[in-house]
Design a protein around this motif. Structure first.
Motif, PDB file in Angstrom:
ATOM      1  N   ALA A 205      -3.949   6.736   6.424  1.00  0.00           N
ATOM      2  CA  ALA A 205      -5.040   7.552   7.152  1.00  0.00           C
ATOM      3  C   ALA A 205      -6.181   7.111   6.218  1.00  0.00           C
ATOM      4  CB  ALA A 205      -5.277   8.282   8.560  1.00  0.00           C
TER       5      ALA A 205
ATOM      6  N   CYS B 206       2.997   6.819   7.440  1.00  0.00           N
ATOM      7  CA  CYS B 206       1.844   6.372   8.033  1.00  0.00           C
ATOM      8  C   CYS B 206       0.178   7.238   7.247  1.00  0.00           C
ATOM      9  CB  CYS B 206       1.458   6.961   9.343  1.00  0.00           C
ATOM     10  SG  CYS B 206      -0.573   7.040  10.282  1.00  0.00           S
TER      11      CYS B 206
ATOM     12  N   GLN C  34      -8.666   3.868   9.662  1.00  0.00           N
ATOM     13  CA  GLN C  34      -7.303   3.514  10.068  1.00  0.00           C
ATOM     14  C   GLN C  34      -6.707   3.658   9.423  1.00  0.00           C
ATOM     15  OE1 GLN C  34      -8.701  -0.821   7.530  1.00  0.00           O
ATOM     16  NE2 GLN C  34      -8.973  -1.822   9.269  1.00  0.00           N
ATOM     17  N   LEU C  35      -5.188   2.705  10.796  1.00  0.00           N
ATOM     18  CA  LEU C  35      -3.801   4.025  10.315  1.00  0.00           C
ATOM     19  C   LEU C  35      -3.160   3.134  10.494  1.00  0.00           C
ATOM     20  CD1 LEU C  35      -5.712   5.915  12.527  1.00  0.00           C
ATOM     21  CD2 LEU C  35      -3.549   7.221  13.122  1.00  0.00           C
ATOM     22  N   VAL C  36      -2.420   2.907   8.982  1.00  0.00           N
ATOM     23  CA  VAL C  36      -1.298   1.970   8.423  1.00  0.00           C
ATOM     24  C   VAL C  36       0.328   2.466   8.819  1.00  0.00           C
ATOM     25  CG1 VAL C  36      -0.184   0.571   6.664  1.00  0.00           C
ATOM     26  CG2 VAL C  36      -2.921   0.090   7.120  1.00  0.00           C
ATOM     27  N   GLU C  37       0.915   2.521   9.491  1.00  0.00           N
ATOM     28  CA  GLU C  37       2.614   2.409   9.359  1.00  0.00           C
ATOM     29  C   GLU C  37       3.473   1.733   9.150  1.00  0.00           C
ATOM     30  OE1 GLU C  37       0.659   3.771  14.520  1.00  0.00           O
ATOM     31  OE2 GLU C  37       2.614   2.498  13.540  1.00  0.00           O
TER      32      GLU C  37
ATOM     33  N   GLY D 150      -2.803   4.287  15.306  1.00  0.00           N
ATOM     34  CA  GLY D 150      -2.011   2.984  14.417  1.00  0.00           C
ATOM     35  C   GLY D 150      -1.853   2.334  15.361  1.00  0.00           C
TER      36      GLY D 150
ATOM     37  N   TYR E 200       4.048   5.543  17.728  1.00  0.00           N
ATOM     38  CA  TYR E 200       2.243   5.523  16.931  1.00  0.00           C
ATOM     39  C   TYR E 200       1.928   6.609  16.099  1.00  0.00           C
ATOM     40  CZ  TYR E 200       2.125   1.795  21.017  1.00  0.00           C
ATOM     41  OH  TYR E 200       2.353   0.865  21.822  1.00  0.00           O
ATOM     42  N   CYS E 201       0.879   6.529  15.354  1.00  0.00           N
ATOM     43  CA  CYS E 201       0.442   7.296  14.601  1.00  0.00           C
ATOM     44  C   CYS E 201      -0.625   8.107  14.926  1.00  0.00           C
ATOM     45  CB  CYS E 201       0.167   6.841  13.154  1.00  0.00           C
ATOM     46  SG  CYS E 201      -0.069   7.849  11.955  1.00  0.00           S
TER      47      CYS E 201
END
Length: 119
Positions: free
Chosen positions: A24, A22, A3-6, A110, A94-95
């Protein structure tokens, strides 16, 4: 899964600055590349900048000298410092994280964060 959170997008005036972050998490190979892509309305997604765990970095010509990518002290974090922003930088950012393991390539994205440069 990965999961990637930006975070860090928003509205800024021309000439201003923003910093994207970001992080991960999940099953991630140690040697990887993290970076940022962007997609403006009606255009294809394009690479903005990426940095490997080994420190190799690349930038799109349009952002050289204005944007700086760094990897954080925490594992699998990446930041994009964006200075001297222009209206043409407006896009969803986008990451991305990717790595090669054997014959397989793994890539995750992301959810995207909106950056709007406007007066």
């Amino acid at each position: 899964q990965v999961q990637l959170v930006e975070s860090g997008g928003g509205l800024v005036q021309p000439g201003g600055s923003l910093r994207l972050s970001c992080a991960a998490s999940g099953s991630i190979f140690d040697n990887n590349a993290m970076g940022w892509y962007r997609q403006a309305p009606g255009k294809q997604r394009e690479l903005v900048s990426a940095r490997t765990t080994g420190g190799r970095t690349n930038y799109a010509d349009s952002v050289k000298g204005r944007f700086t990518i760094t990897r954080g002290h925490a594992e699998n974090t990446v930041y994009l410092q964006m200075n001297s922003l222009k209206p043409e930088d407006t896009a969803v950012y986008y990451c991305n994280i990717n790595w090669q393991y054997g014959l397989n390539r793994y890539e995750y994205w992301g959810q995207g964060t909106q950056v709007t440069v406007s007066s």
